[in-house]
Design a protein around this motif. Structure first.
Motif, PDB file in Angstrom:
ATOM      1  N   LEU A  61       0.832  -1.211   0.000  1.00 47.75           N
ATOM      2  CA  LEU A  61       0.000   0.000   0.000  1.00 47.75           C
ATOM      3  C   LEU A  61       0.863   1.255   0.000  1.00 47.75           C
ATOM      4  O   LEU A  61       0.538   2.241  -0.684  1.00 47.75           O
ATOM      5  CB  LEU A  61      -0.919  -0.003   1.230  1.00 47.75           C
ATOM      6  N   PHE A  62       1.951   1.221   0.741  1.00 49.42           N
ATOM      7  CA  PHE A  62       2.843   2.383   0.772  1.00 49.42           C
ATOM      8  C   PHE A  62       3.529   2.583  -0.580  1.00 49.42           C
ATOM      9  O   PHE A  62       3.676   3.718  -1.056  1.00 49.42           O
ATOM     10  CB  PHE A  62       3.889   2.213   1.874  1.00 49.42           C
ATOM     11  N   LEU A  63       3.956   1.493  -1.220  1.00 49.29           N
ATOM     12  CA  LEU A  63       4.604   1.608  -2.524  1.00 49.29           C
ATOM     13  C   LEU A  63       3.660   2.173  -3.577  1.00 49.29           C
ATOM     14  O   LEU A  63       4.091   2.908  -4.479  1.00 49.29           O
ATOM     15  CB  LEU A  63       5.118   0.239  -2.971  1.00 49.29           C
ATOM     16  N   PHE A  64       2.384   1.845  -3.494  1.00 45.92           N
ATOM     17  CA  PHE A  64       1.407   2.285  -4.484  1.00 45.92           C
ATOM     18  C   PHE A  64       0.517   3.405  -3.956  1.00 45.92           C
ATOM     19  O   PHE A  64      -0.573   3.623  -4.486  1.00 45.92           O
ATOM     20  CB  PHE A  64       0.539   1.099  -4.926  1.00 45.92           C
ATOM     21  N   ASP A  65       0.965   4.100  -2.928  1.00 41.17           N
ATOM     22  CA  ASP A  65       0.191   5.209  -2.373  1.00 41.17           C
ATOM     23  C   ASP A  65       0.038   6.313  -3.422  1.00 41.17           C
ATOM     24  O   ASP A  65       0.947   6.600  -4.207  1.00 41.17           O
ATOM     25  CB  ASP A  65       0.874   5.758  -1.124  1.00 41.17           C
ATOM     26  N   ALA A  66      -1.143   6.947  -3.423  1.00 37.23           N
ATOM     27  CA  ALA A  66      -1.418   7.967  -4.439  1.00 37.23           C
ATOM     28  C   ALA A  66      -0.549   9.206  -4.269  1.00 37.23           C
ATOM     29  O   ALA A  66      -0.173   9.851  -5.257  1.00 37.23           O
ATOM     30  CB  ALA A  66      -2.897   8.357  -4.389  1.00 37.23           C
ATOM     31  N   ASP A  67      -0.198   9.573  -3.039  1.00 39.63           N
ATOM     32  CA  ASP A  67       0.552  10.811  -2.792  1.00 39.63           C
ATOM     33  C   ASP A  67       2.041  10.578  -2.609  1.00 39.63           C
ATOM     34  O   ASP A  67       2.859  11.370  -3.094  1.00 39.63           O
ATOM     35  CB  ASP A  67      -0.018  11.513  -1.559  1.00 39.63           C
ATOM     36  N   SER A  87      -4.749   6.846  -7.931  1.00 39.66           N
ATOM     37  CA  SER A  87      -5.194   5.963  -6.849  1.00 39.66           C
ATOM     38  C   SER A  87      -5.365   4.551  -7.398  1.00 39.66           C
ATOM     39  O   SER A  87      -6.206   4.306  -8.272  1.00 39.66           O
ATOM     40  CB  SER A  87      -6.517   6.457  -6.255  1.00 39.66           C
ATOM     41  N   TRP A  88      -4.549   3.648  -6.885  1.00 37.55           N
ATOM     42  CA  TRP A  88      -4.613   2.256  -7.329  1.00 37.55           C
ATOM     43  C   TRP A  88      -5.710   1.470  -6.626  1.00 37.55           C
ATOM     44  O   TRP A  88      -6.019   0.347  -7.034  1.00 37.55           O
ATOM     45  CB  TRP A  88      -3.272   1.579  -7.068  1.00 37.55           C
ATOM     46  N   THR A  89      -6.285   2.029  -5.584  1.00 37.96           N
ATOM     47  CA  THR A  89      -7.275   1.296  -4.782  1.00 37.96           C
ATOM     48  C   THR A  89      -8.677   1.846  -4.920  1.00 37.96           C
ATOM     49  O   THR A  89      -9.534   1.561  -4.084  1.00 37.96           O
ATOM     50  CB  THR A  89      -6.865   1.317  -3.299  1.00 37.96           C
ATOM     51  N   PHE A  90      -8.934   2.624  -5.981  1.00 40.29           N
ATOM     52  CA  PHE A  90     -10.284   3.157  -6.173  1.00 40.29           C
ATOM     53  C   PHE A  90     -11.070   2.311  -7.165  1.00 40.29           C
ATOM     54  O   PHE A  90     -12.204   1.912  -6.898  1.00 40.29           O
ATOM     55  CB  PHE A  90     -10.227   4.603  -6.657  1.00 40.29           C
ATOM     56  N   ASP A  91     -10.480   2.023  -8.307  1.00 41.06           N
ATOM     57  CA  ASP A  91     -11.162   1.213  -9.306  1.00 41.06           C
ATOM     58  C   ASP A  91     -11.195  -0.251  -8.864  1.00 41.06           C
ATOM     59  O   ASP A  91     -10.260  -0.755  -8.233  1.00 41.06           O
ATOM     60  CB  ASP A  91     -10.440   1.325 -10.654  1.00 41.06           C
ATOM     61  N   THR A  93      -7.806  -2.390  -8.030  1.00 35.66           N
ATOM     62  CA  THR A  93      -7.600  -2.843  -6.655  1.00 35.66           C
ATOM     63  C   THR A  93      -7.367  -4.343  -6.601  1.00 35.66           C
ATOM     64  O   THR A  93      -6.450  -4.823  -5.916  1.00 35.66           O
ATOM     65  CB  THR A  93      -8.810  -2.469  -5.789  1.00 35.66           C
ATOM     66  N   PHE A  94      -8.186  -5.096  -7.325  1.00 35.57           N
ATOM     67  CA  PHE A  94      -7.986  -6.547  -7.357  1.00 35.57           C
ATOM     68  C   PHE A  94      -6.623  -6.893  -7.943  1.00 35.57           C
ATOM     69  O   PHE A  94      -5.959  -7.835  -7.479  1.00 35.57           O
ATOM     70  CB  PHE A  94      -9.095  -7.214  -8.175  1.00 35.57           C
ATOM     71  N   GLY A  95      -6.196  -6.159  -8.964  1.00 38.80           N
ATOM     72  CA  GLY A  95      -4.881  -6.416  -9.543  1.00 38.80           C
ATOM     73  C   GLY A  95      -3.764  -6.152  -8.563  1.00 38.80           C
ATOM     74  O   GLY A  95      -2.783  -6.920  -8.493  1.00 38.80           O
ATOM     75  N   LEU A  96      -3.884  -5.059  -7.783  1.00 38.20           N
ATOM     76  CA  LEU A  96      -2.862  -4.742  -6.785  1.00 38.20           C
ATOM     77  C   LEU A  96      -2.794  -5.816  -5.705  1.00 38.20           C
ATOM     78  O   LEU A  96      -1.713  -6.271  -5.324  1.00 38.20           O
ATOM     79  CB  LEU A  96      -3.155  -3.373  -6.165  1.00 38.20           C
TER      80      LEU A  96
END
Length: 319
Positions: free
Chosen positions: A147-153, A173-177, A181-184
C-alpha cells in the motif's frame, strides 16, 4: 493314426500373500501416523461439525450469550444465502481472483525455478534468499508495504512512472477502481506465495535425471518436446501439490483483501467470500448465516480440488 491333443490345464493363480515383514511395516506405519491422525480429527472434524450444526439455527449475538433460545431453521440459512444476489457476485469475483493468483504464482514460481537450475550458485543463492524473504513476510506487513509503494501521494511507483513520462500517473489511486484494486492485491498475493511454488518445483526439477534429458536430446527431441514429454510428467506430482496448495490459500484469502481494500473496497466492490462471511457473521452478528457460508465455501473448495486431482489422475498414472 489320429492323435488327439490333450488340452492344457493351467493351475489357478494363487493370490500373492503379504509377507510378515510387510504386515509389520504396515502396522508400524499406522502407529506412526496415529498421533497425527488423532490430532487432525480433534482439530478439524469437531469444528466442522459445530460449523454445520450452527448453520441450521438462528444463531445471533443473543443466542451466543444465552439471552435467547436457539431456533431450528433447517436449510433456511442456505436458502437465504442462495437467494442473495450479492453472494453470487462475490462468488464470481472470488473465483476470478483465485484463478489469477494461482496462475500467476505457478507461472512465476515455475519460471524462477527453471532459471535457478540454469544459473550458478552466486546468482541462485541471492534469488532464493529474496524469495524466502518475501515468503517469510507476514501477510499484514506485506500488505501495508505494498500500500505504501502504491500510495497515491507518496508512493514510489507513481513517482517512478511520473519520472518516466507517464504524467497521468501522478497522484493516481490504485485502490479506487475495482479491477485496479484486485490487480494490486493479486500482485501482493503472488509476491508472497510464489516462493513456495519456486522451492517445490526447483526440488522436482533437480530430481529429474540428467541422463534422461541428454538421451532425449541425442534422439533429436527439441527443448519444448523434452520439457512436455519428459520433464513435466516427472514433476507432475509436485506441480499438482503446488497447485492444490495455491488454490486452497488463494480461495480463502482474507488479510490482504481486508487490509488493502479497507474491508472490501468502496461499497463492497472488492469483497471475496472470506471477507463477506466475516461481515455477515461478525459485523452483522448473523452467526448462523456466516456458518452456512463457511460450509458452502468448504464444499466449493473440496469440489474444485477434487476435480483438479481427478483430471490429473486421468491424464497421468502417478496416483
Amino acid at each position: 493314426m489320429v492323435t488327439k491333443e490333450i488340452p492344457r490345464t493351467t493351475a489357478p493363480a494363487v493370490p500373492a500373500r503379504r509377507s510378515p515383514r510387510r504386515r509389520r511395516d504396515g502396522r508400524a506405519a499406522l502407529l506412526y501416523l496415529a498421533p497425527g491422525g488423532i490430532l487432525l480429527l480433534a482439530m478439524l472434524v469437531y469444528p466442522i461439525y459445530q460449523l454445520v450444526l450452527i448453520s441450521f439455527y438462528d444463531y445471533g449475538q443473543p443466542q451466543a450469550v444465552g439471552n435467547a433460545p436457539l431456533v431450528f431453521l433447517g436449510f433456511q440459512n442456505y436458502l437465504d444465502l442462495l437467494e442473495n444476489l450479492q453472494f453470487w457476485e462475490v462468488l464470481a469475483k472470488t473465483l476470478g481472483f483465485t484463478a489469477v493468483c494461482v496462475v500467476g504464482s505457478l507461472a512465476l514460481g515455475t519460471g524462477l525455478a527453471v532459471l535457478a537450475t540454469r544459473v550458478r550458485a552466486w546468482a541462485r543463492v541471492p534469488l532464493f534468499l529474496a524469495a524466502l524473504a518475501a515468503w517469510a513476510t507476514p501477510a499484514m506487513a506485506g500488505s501495508y508495504v505494498w500500500l505504501f509503494l502504491f500510495d497515491a501521494d507518496f508512493g514510489l511507483v507513481n513517482e517512478v512512472l511520473s519520472g518516466l513520462g507517464f504524467t497521468g500517473m501522478a497522484n493516481h489511486s490504485w485502490t479506487f477502481d475495482t479491477y485496479s484494486t484486485f490487480g494490486l492485491v493479486a500482485a501482493e498475493v503472488i509476491w508472497c506465495s510464489f516462493p513456495f511454488v519456486m522451492v517445490t518445483m526447483y526440488a522436482g526439477l533437480k530430481g529429474v535425471p540428467e541422463e534422461v534429458i541428454e538421451a532425449a536430446y541425442l534422439d533429436g527431441a527439441s527443448t519444448w518436446r523434452t520439457t512436455w514429454s519428459i520433464t513435466l510428467p516427472m514433476v507432475r506430482p509436485l506441480l499438482t501439490i503446488a497447485t492444490i496448495q495455491s488454490i486452497i490459500w488463494d480461495f480463502k484469502i482474507f488479510t490482504q483483501i481486508y487490509v488493502m481494500t479497507n474491508g472490501g473496497g468502496v461499497a463492497g466492490r472488492n469483497l471475496v467470500l472470506n471477507v463477506f462471511a466475516y461481515q455477515q457473521a461478525f459485523a452483522g452478528q448473523e452467526y448462523g448465516l456466516g456458518a452456512a457460508l463457511g460450509v458452502v465455501m468448504t464444499l466449493l473448495l473440496l469440489s474444485i480440488t477434487g476435480l483438479y486431482v481427478r483430471s490429473q489422475r486421468r491424464s497421468a498414472g502417478w496416483v
